[in-house]
Design a protein around this motif. Sequence first.
Motif, PDB file in Angstrom:
ATOM      1  N   SER A 103       0.849  -1.191   0.000  1.00  0.00           N
ATOM      2  CA  SER A 103       0.000   0.000   0.000  1.00  0.00           C
ATOM      3  C   SER A 103       0.884   1.241   0.000  1.00  0.00           C
ATOM      4  N   GLN A 104       0.427   2.274  -0.699  1.00  0.00           N
ATOM      5  CA  GLN A 104       1.219   3.494  -0.788  1.00  0.00           C
ATOM      6  C   GLN A 104       1.252   4.192   0.559  1.00  0.00           C
ATOM      7  N   PRO A 105       2.443   4.539   1.073  1.00  0.00           N
ATOM      8  CA  PRO A 105       2.518   5.248   2.367  1.00  0.00           C
ATOM      9  C   PRO A 105       1.949   6.654   2.245  1.00  0.00           C
ATOM     10  N   GLN A 106       1.587   7.234   3.414  1.00  0.00           N
ATOM     11  CA  GLN A 106       0.949   8.555   3.409  1.00  0.00           C
ATOM     12  C   GLN A 106       1.969   9.676   3.177  1.00  0.00           C
ATOM     13  N   ASN A 107       3.107   9.584   3.812  1.00  0.00           N
ATOM     14  CA  ASN A 107       4.102  10.663   3.716  1.00  0.00           C
ATOM     15  C   ASN A 107       5.262  10.196   2.835  1.00  0.00           C
ATOM     16  N   ILE A 108       5.372  10.795   1.664  1.00  0.00           N
ATOM     17  CA  ILE A 108       6.473  10.444   0.762  1.00  0.00           C
ATOM     18  C   ILE A 108       7.206  11.726   0.367  1.00  0.00           C
ATOM     19  N   ASP A 109       8.506  11.585   0.091  1.00  0.00           N
ATOM     20  CA  ASP A 109       9.362  12.724  -0.257  1.00  0.00           C
ATOM     21  C   ASP A 109       9.598  12.702  -1.754  1.00  0.00           C
ATOM     22  N   CYS A 110       8.975  13.639  -2.457  1.00  0.00           N
ATOM     23  CA  CYS A 110       9.130  13.725  -3.913  1.00  0.00           C
ATOM     24  C   CYS A 110       9.847  15.036  -4.247  1.00  0.00           C
ATOM     25  N   ASN A 111      11.154  15.037  -4.099  1.00  0.00           N
ATOM     26  CA  ASN A 111      11.967  16.234  -4.332  1.00  0.00           C
ATOM     27  C   ASN A 111      12.516  16.192  -5.756  1.00  0.00           C
ATOM     28  N   PHE A 112      11.867  16.882  -6.673  1.00  0.00           N
ATOM     29  CA  PHE A 112      12.219  16.910  -8.091  1.00  0.00           C
ATOM     30  C   PHE A 112      13.292  17.976  -8.301  1.00  0.00           C
ATOM     31  N   LYS A 113      14.554  17.565  -8.585  1.00  0.00           N
ATOM     32  CA  LYS A 113      15.662  18.503  -8.753  1.00  0.00           C
ATOM     33  C   LYS A 113      16.330  18.267 -10.111  1.00  0.00           C
TER      34      LYS A 113
END
Length: 1490
Positions: free
Chosen positions: A370-380
């Motif tokens: 299952s997809q976790p609630q808090n994810i870090d998507c830092n697009f650099k």
Amino acid sequence: MPIDELNSAIWLIRLYGSTIPQTQSEICQEFVCSTIGSEIHITKIKIIVTTFTNVGALNNSITELVLPLVTDITINDSPVNTNFSINPLDYFKNLPKCTSLSIYSDSRITQIPIHFNKAFPNLENLILYCSNLTSIPIFFNSTELIDMRVNAPKLTLTLPTNANLPKLSNLLLTVLIERDKTYIFTQQSYPSLAIIKIQGTSNGNYGIIVEVASPLVTSVFTAIINNGPGFISPIFVYPKSITTIIVGGPIFSYSPSDLTLYTKLTHLKLINGQGEFPFYGPLPSTIQILSLGSNNNFTGSIPSNFLANSLPSLSIDLTGNQFLQGSLGQEYCYIGKLFIQNTSISSVPDCWWCFYNYTTSQFLFQTYLSQPQNIDCNFKVESTNLFSMNGDPVRIKGEGIGWGDPQTQVIIPNRELSKYIPAPLGSSQNMTLQFSGHSMNFTVNIIGFSVRNVTIDLKSNQDMIVYYNYANPNYPPNVTVGNSLQSVKSIDSNCTTVCRAVYTIPFPFNIETMTSAFFETLFEHQSIGSSLIIIKDTIVTSVNLQSSTLNLFGYFGKQSINGSVMINNTINCVIATTTLTFINCTLNQIPTSGPATISVSVPNGYYSSSSLLFIPYVQPSNQDCIINTNNCNGHGSCVNGQCQCDDGWVDDCRLKNEKDPEVMFKPNTTSPTSSFSHKNFTFSFNLVEIQELDIDGNVIKRLESNSWLLNDRSTNDLVSLSYDLVSHQNDSDYSLLNVTSIVEFSNSSRSIQFGDDIIQLGAGSIKVSVNITKWPFTSVLSNLRVLFSTTINNQQSIIGCDDSINTIESFQQSSNDDSIQYLRVVKDNVQFFGRFIDYCLSDGRKTYSKTQLINTTAIDQDNSIALIGISLPQSQSSILDPDFSALIINPDSYGKCDSKSDNDRWKLIVGVVVGVVGAVCLSVIIFVVVKRIKHNMILNINGQVLPADQINSAIWLGQLYGIEPPLTNEDDVCGSDEFTCKVIGSERHITDISIFRLDNVVSTVTSSITQLVFPQVSSITIYEGPQASIINRNINPLDYFKGQYPKCTRITFSDDTKIIQVPVNFNQAFPNLSALYISSTNLTTIPASGICTPTLYNLQFDSPKLTDVAIPPCSYLTDLLLKTSYQSNITYRFTQQQFPKLKSLIIVPSVIDPNIVLTLEIDTPSIDTVTAYVNSYGSSYVYPIFSNPGSIKTLTIGGSAVSVANNLSVFKNLERFSISYSSGPFPFNELLSPKLISLSLVDNMFTGSIASDFLTNNPQLTSLQLTGNQLLQGSFGQESCNLNQLFIANTSISSVPDCWWCYYNETKNVNFATTLTVPIPANCPDPQLDSTQYFSFGSRVTITGSNIGWGNRVSNLYVLEANRKLIATVTIPYSTTQSVIIQFSSQHSRTVSVTNIDFFTRNVTIDLKTNQEEEQDGEPQDHPFGAVYKFIENISFASCFSPIEELVDKVSGVKNIIETADKAWKKEMEKRDLENININNINNSNITIN
């Protein structure tokens, strides 16, 4: 159709219960039939049965199926069939044409009959899926099988130990494992095997070990297919060769298990495995697919270093391993695919969730998590400034940027993407880009360029103007002309269409290199030639006068043959030959001595100069010398008009030099001033400044010498002070300039080399050198002048022994009254004496140099300051060598006296030698070449003369070959073009002999010698042209080479009819000979054992009278050429033992009797090129037999009965094949060598027709040349459009497709040669491009598409693959994008976008001792690689002005440099005791020699 053939087809139809109608016409509709001769024959059989139908009883009288021309049989039987008692293979007894047999689901076949191999002698493909097949009594040894697939789960098979399947490439076996056994696959038994698939059914604990012992095998599949308890385990003897491994079964294994040994592995799959996770270390960096999702049940955890290597294309499938645990780290963001559904893996990095919708929809990511609630998507992203080469996709680099989208290609997941962005060529635009739901603003720069033309203005603005079809003004191309990188002065702001850029003019000025230019950006480069370069105005940069022949170098433009050359406006020089940069003319008369004016008038413009040409003065006679010098004052003699003084005497032999203890050397710590004192007088010689002069002699630039940095390098015997000029370092105009002056003083006498000459310096002398490197010349017409100053007397005289007053002039002109030769300054009883010679060394070559008195400035009534200027031509290396001495005056040398004076105390005070030395060899010399004067007294003072026996030997050769003018003495010999003399040790020696005799000269040998003496000669080249008369025909020059010539490595006698034999023991005279070429129409004999030396690698004999020659076995020979005659059958054997290194073999009989067969047995695997043919039509031929045909890459044969003992199909690496002087039916209509790209049958007399499928059967061909086969018929279809070359002129070939006519103007006589009438093409489709966005690396752009032709030489477009791939030469600045018009033909063109992605590395310096970082400037001092630097420096020196023979002596290629560097590195490492350095890394270095 023959009745037995028809009955055989009906028998097969009834056996399998097929519903095919049993008539000839219906059978031919289902099978394939062909009309051959007057009959119809079946060529292919295909029977597919889903349900058995009783269509008639079998004809029991048939015991053999008659199918003589069948090539292909495919039968797919019904799973439920009948006639079980009949094995159809028993009825196939003679199918000689059959190459493919495929039978599926036939349960009738229980064994392979013993006659099978004889029944199918040419079978290449065998597929048997037979559930009841149990045995193969006789294996398929020595058959033609290429692909064999036998799927028989009841088959018990043991592979024979003597297996021999030479062509088998693909093997599949499904067998019954009834006991333990081993299958061994060796290269000897299976030399072509690449793919092995072994499957088995097992009911017991038995297994098969599959030992893969061939390095050619790349893919292996082994598996138990019935989940039984057995196993099939591969053992890899050569794991580095394996690319694919598939292993299956509960008890699986493979050996070795260390995956790091599989350096080429790309696919790894495990099937039906169980137990602990099978991998303990990192995956190899080459792997692309890891599949563990096929009914495996692995447990445990994935190791943390599993993805330690970079694997951007990796796809991992772990599906279904329910007990496989662990948490996947950040490194799993950088792989292509990840499938982990139905496992116990607890988590994946956030990157997969950030792009979850896209990756799951594209089947890149599959999971039950299952997809976790808090994810870090830092697009650099690394940069928002993107570059596209000519519109090709841009590269976006960063972190967390995903797996792309349908419009974006992934290069490295989450780190690098590629996206196509439409934009005009040469533009820079701001735009917003989308990436899987993310958007960001970028600047997109379309980089690329196309050069329209270049104009170089040499005289007025001195600019280089470049017109581009398009370019990106923010990233203009760098332009290099010669070795000079030009700076951009300006460029138009909008360059999406034609624009203008202004660059600096090339420096150093070298007209020879100005006819080409190199344009480059970071992405692309383009070279352009003289057709696109316009050089304004006519200019002469240097001249060379030899007798009445004048050579002019510079730029003269086109049609200069129609111009004129005048000397002093009165003497015409008749033009003979011209190029853009060269004029050769002949003077009607020799001008008067002194400076001369050259005037050139050509269509490109007018040019005149009075400073380039100097006509040498005639040397004084000996009588003039005797009168002018009082017979050398009694201490020498007049030789060639000059005083040759006795040892120790100078100044016309009137003064003697001795050491005086009162002489004091006065070093200067602030500037390179040479000073010495005697009593109360100080004499100094100072460098004042360096000047640049224009063509009129005006000073246009000057550099004062007012600030220096001292470096003391003195030793016990020599004071050596080095001064570096630093006053100019803050001036950008002189950023590359380096000026170094060295002042040296010694109390001992010494020798100084000046070019080829040795100058002796007396004790107490001072030598001054000035090195000037990379002076920034303002104009191509300018030159340098170095100013020195000294103090002179306003009036000076010497009182002679008879009390006479003898006036002494301060300056004495040379005999030509043009340049200062002597300087004299008198103080008390001392005369300071200076001598200037009228030549310098400029870039290593002797050049006229003028020494002038610039001016004098009075100090007081007695003294003045004199400025002396020494001129230098425009160059990067100049060496001047005047010398100065202070001598005690002897009054007896002045006046008329009966006896010597009592105070005869004249001594040497001091000598000053000043040499102005430039850098080593960087640019062209703009100068007058003055031929070396061999009788100059500098040479003869030191006694370094040519030994008499060498002089006599040279004179003898001169008489033998009629050298003009005749040679009579040492000066003639060493001054001639035929002999090169060098100082070696204490003597001069002849080192090279090059005699080219083209005209009719009659000469008589009067010198009586029996042996030629040349102990130091390294090369002998003698050429008699076809117009040369036969002189001294009774003298064989080789008979006179009887001594020892240990230095000689190359001998060439070309067209020398005097050579009738090679003497016995010839090799003893030349023990180090490496290359021997003799061409003579009279040569009849060579010794059987007197030719070879341990170093001989190239041997060539060309003589029609050399008959049935025996070839000497030379173990170092790499190249052999024989053009001789044959009167009887002869066999040559080339064995590896006798010729282990032979690579190229050329045997072409120049004369051969009728019905002669010359057999060549070639057993040396190193040979890759063979040329063997009879060069005329007749009954004789050359017959080569190859033991290693796979080694041959180029083969040329010919003769009446042209033949090769081997079938051409065994020449697997043959690339080029030619036949000449042959006749008969067209010899090739089958598949030729698989790598053959060129087939030439030019000027044969082949008849018949070329098969319609000839090119279809040989798709690898790119060049087909058939010109001259007048009776050869046929036509070519559309497949010929893929040929790069098609030559069919003077044949009976009737037609070619329209593609050739559509591009006829562009291809004629280059890609396409024909004598057919040119039609109007009916079908000329437009060129279709695969893309309009291209990248260039430098100036080359690969254009792909269809119907794009063969290139267009006018627009620098060249063919790689006809109609599919072309190379365009375009010029675009680094990192720029431009629109380029690709002109495919006069009717077709396309505009594409090209981005230059090239880059340029200036240099790298590694400091091993001190800072251990990049060295910013300076040269290595006491560097461990000093020997290597010196070696390369020597090569650079040689490449500028040495004869090519000397250059070959120094280096035969970059490989030698690498090997020398490697040795130096190893030696240094041994000294430092560093054992863990990878020595081989140096071999991968990029080494460029300009």
